[in-house]
Enzyme design. Structure first.
Site, PDB file in Angstrom:
ATOM      1  N   HIS A  19       0.832  -1.206   0.000  1.00 15.72           N
ATOM      2  CA  HIS A  19       0.000   0.000   0.000  1.00 15.72           C
ATOM      3  C   HIS A  19       0.862   1.250   0.000  1.00 15.72           C
ATOM      4  CE1 HIS A  19      -3.446  -2.464   2.055  1.00 15.72           C
ATOM      5  NE2 HIS A  19      -3.077  -2.942   0.885  1.00 15.72           N
ATOM      6  N   ASP A 116      -5.334   4.116   3.914  1.00 17.45           N
ATOM      7  CA  ASP A 116      -5.304   2.927   3.065  1.00 17.45           C
ATOM      8  C   ASP A 116      -6.379   1.933   3.526  1.00 17.45           C
ATOM      9  OD1 ASP A 116      -4.236   1.622   5.237  1.00 17.45           O
ATOM     10  OD2 ASP A 116      -2.650   0.650   4.116  1.00 17.45           O
ATOM     11  N   GLN A 385      -5.381 -11.416  -5.356  1.00 17.69           N
ATOM     12  CA  GLN A 385      -4.603 -11.703  -6.567  1.00 17.69           C
ATOM     13  C   GLN A 385      -5.308 -12.618  -7.561  1.00 17.69           C
ATOM     14  OE1 GLN A 385      -1.085 -12.929  -4.541  1.00 17.69           O
ATOM     15  NE2 GLN A 385      -0.802 -10.898  -3.684  1.00 17.69           N
TER      16      GLN A 385
HETATM   17  N1  UDP Z   1       8.870  -5.294  -5.087  1.00 21.02           N
HETATM   18  C1  UDP Z   1      10.169  -4.993  -5.397  1.00 21.02           C
HETATM   19  N2  UDP Z   1      11.083  -5.992  -5.281  1.00 21.02           N
HETATM   20  C2  UDP Z   1      10.788  -7.249  -4.895  1.00 21.02           C
HETATM   21  C3  UDP Z   1       9.446  -7.532  -4.601  1.00 21.02           C
HETATM   22  C4  UDP Z   1       8.503  -6.558  -4.715  1.00 21.02           C
HETATM   23  O1  UDP Z   1      10.507  -3.865  -5.751  1.00 21.02           O
HETATM   24  O2  UDP Z   1      11.681  -8.078  -4.826  1.00 21.02           O
HETATM   25  C5  UDP Z   1       7.856  -4.223  -5.185  1.00 21.02           C
HETATM   26  C6  UDP Z   1       7.117  -4.297  -6.507  1.00 21.02           C
HETATM   27  O3  UDP Z   1       7.819  -3.599  -7.499  1.00 21.02           O
HETATM   28  C7  UDP Z   1       5.783  -3.657  -6.138  1.00 21.02           C
HETATM   29  C8  UDP Z   1       5.591  -4.031  -4.675  1.00 21.02           C
HETATM   30  O4  UDP Z   1       6.873  -4.389  -4.184  1.00 21.02           O
HETATM   31  O5  UDP Z   1       5.855  -2.249  -6.277  1.00 21.02           O
HETATM   32  C9  UDP Z   1       4.669  -5.205  -4.500  1.00 21.02           C
HETATM   33  O6  UDP Z   1       3.352  -4.769  -4.628  1.00 21.02           O
HETATM   34  P1  UDP Z   1       2.227  -5.681  -5.222  1.00 21.02           P
HETATM   35  O7  UDP Z   1       0.949  -4.912  -5.145  1.00 21.02           O
HETATM   36  O8  UDP Z   1       2.588  -6.171  -6.560  1.00 21.02           O
HETATM   37  O9  UDP Z   1       2.187  -6.954  -4.309  1.00 21.02           O
HETATM   38  P2  UDP Z   1       2.152  -7.187  -2.716  1.00 21.02           P
HETATM   39  O10 UDP Z   1       3.540  -7.148  -2.259  1.00 21.02           O
HETATM   40  O11 UDP Z   1       1.296  -6.105  -2.122  1.00 21.02           O
HETATM   41  O12 UDP Z   1       1.567  -8.538  -2.621  1.00 21.02           O
END
Ligand code: UDP
Length: 471
Positions: A19, A116, A385
């Protein structure tokens, strides 16, 4: 008196990165394009993670942050769901949030508090101080429509939703099977479901809902939502597009990517919290090997091998390479690069060598792929997801969704097959072309007169002009 003070936008983001990252991008837009300063207020139950401090400390001076004093959660049962943990963290932080807002009000006019998904209880705290609140919705308009329809679904089906077998027609939402609903609403008897409903009820208290998506991507969903209250604003796709410096920790990875042919590498990463069992990790490794494609894989320790906590990924000292199949790294040397824990995903996806993305379907990840025209393999794991996977694979058709076996395992042959279809086949080419069209539509939405830019301007006008908004 407040009217004469300079305006300030405040945002509350629950612990975790999913978020915070898009809210920061929204904050950047407000500071860079509209000269509106932003302060993040972050509740927690412990010290900030490395990922949080790295991201927050790299922001321009107009975006500041305040960590609220950590609350204690040690009295909660060990099996408390993440949704409840986040909600309780916020609830227990409300007194310090109130104090922080009061203190900021001595020097600024607080135009809004943006909360959020898990911070909706802060809306009442802001209201006590006459600060209007907006909700930041970091996922799709389709998901928002589903959320609003939940009470009706509940009335219609008394059973667990996962027992409904036919696809459902929900206003403003693509046709979806209940088995693909967000995990917290799969089971109405579950604590996570009640938590979700609690927040949904609070959404109605917000002056508006800011959705990180764009009109051209989900026209029907937005058209439906615009007929209802609160007002919905489409402001996306807001994703990190900063360039990465060569001297960064990931320099070796960038160098490796530079050496690979254009669009030849499949990027494999499962968000900020995605982990697999050791059996699935083995299958993934062997599937990538079998595909004979180039890959860049952000590897995590299998969840059955290490203790899992919310800061685990950022703070663990365990070496995930210990859990790879014997000889895998040697056999794939040169063709594959495995990176432990975390890599700069947004920047990797913008590299010309990347041709596909095995993605857990977190919405930020999907948008980051979209703005770079990279097609997907949709491998959903948690949260909403599966809904996102349906949208990208069945509705907008930019992803292949692999078959999941009866034991919920995706086998190596299936992984090899979908990776090859995406990277080499006609099917992959078609998906890529659609993604490239969406890349253009996304860029247009954020151009000067684009659909998202106009909505952001509308919000900014409100926030620059008034203290409280009429009901
Ligand atoms: N991310 C990253 N490196 C990693 C894993 C995740 O930069 O190794 C970042 C990715 O680019 C995104 C965020 O973490 O901006 C993950 O958000 P997302 O909504 O896709 O998934 P969540 O982590 O909330 O399940």
């Amino acid at each position: 008196q407040q009217q004469e003070l300079p305006p300030l936008i405040t945002m509350v983001s629950s612990p975790g990165m999913g978020h915070l990252i898009p809210m920061i991008e929204f904050g950047k837009r407000l500071t860079n394009h509209h000269n509106l300063p932003v302060t993040f207020i972050i509740p927690s139950d412990g010290p900030p993670s490395k990922a949080q401090t790295t991201v927050l400390s790299s922001l321009p001076p107009a975006i500041s942050h305040i960590f609220l004093p950590p609350v204690t959660l040690s009295d909660l049962p060990p099996n408390t769901k993440p949704e409840s943990l986040m909600t309780i963290t916020i609830l227990r932080s409300l007194p310090s949030l109130h104090q922080t807002l009061l203190s900021l009000m001595t020097s600024h006019r607080l135009s809004t508090l943006i909360v959020d998904l898990f911070s909706t209880d802060a809306i009442n705290t802001a209201a006590e101080l006459d600060i209007p609140s907006y909700l930041f919705f970091p996922t799709t308009a389709n998901n928002l429509s589903l959320g609003f329809y939940l009470p009706q679904l509940n009335q219609k089906f008394q059973s667990e939703f996962r027992d409904i077998h036919e696809p459902l027609n929900i206003p403003g939402c693509c046709r979806v099977h209940a088995k693909d609903f967000p995990i917290p609403i799969q089971d109405p008897t579950d604590e996570a479901y009640r938590c979700f409903l609690h927040h949904m009820k609070n959404y109605k208290l917000a002056k508006g809902i800011i959705v990180n998506s764009f009109l051209e991507l989900e026209p029907e969903a937005f058209m439906f939502l615009k007929k209802n209250e609160p007002v919905v604003y489409h402001v996306g796709p807001l994703v990190n597009q900063d360039t990465i410096h060569n001297e960064s920790e990931f320099e070796y990875g960038l160098k490796w990517l530079d050496e690979q042919p254009r669009r030849s590498v499949v990027f494999v990463c499962f968000g900020s919290g995605g982990t697999h069992t050791s059996t699935q990790t083995d299958e993934l490794a062997l599937g990538l090997e079998m595909s004979e494609q180039r890959f860049l894989w952000v590897l995590r320790c299998p969840k059955d091998k290490v203790e899992n906590d919310s800061n685990f990924i950022a703070n663990s000292n365990v070496d995930p390479f210990n859990f790879l199949p014997n000889g895998f790294v040697e056999r794939t040397k040169g063709r594959g690069l495995v990176v432990p824990y975390w890599a700069p995903q947004a920047q990797i996806l913008s590299h010309v060598s990347i041709g596909g993305f095995v993605c857990h379907c977190g919405w930020n990840s999907i948008l980051e792929s979209m703005v770079n025209g990279v097609p997907l393999i949709a491998w959903p794991l948690y949260a909403e997801q599966k809904m996102n996977a349906v949208l990208v694979s069945e509705e907008i058709k930019v992803a292949i969704r692999p078959n999941v076996g009866e034991d919920r395992l995706i086998e190596r042959e299936e992984i090899a097959s979908v990776v090859m279809r995406l990277m080499e086949g006609e099917e992959g080419k078609k998906l890529r072309n659609t993604m490239i069209d969406l890349k253009e539509a996304a860029a247009n939405a954020l151009k000067q007169n684009g659909s998202s830019t106009k909505q952001i301007c509308e919000l900014v006008l409100k926030w620059k002009g008034v203290i409280t908004m009429p009901n």
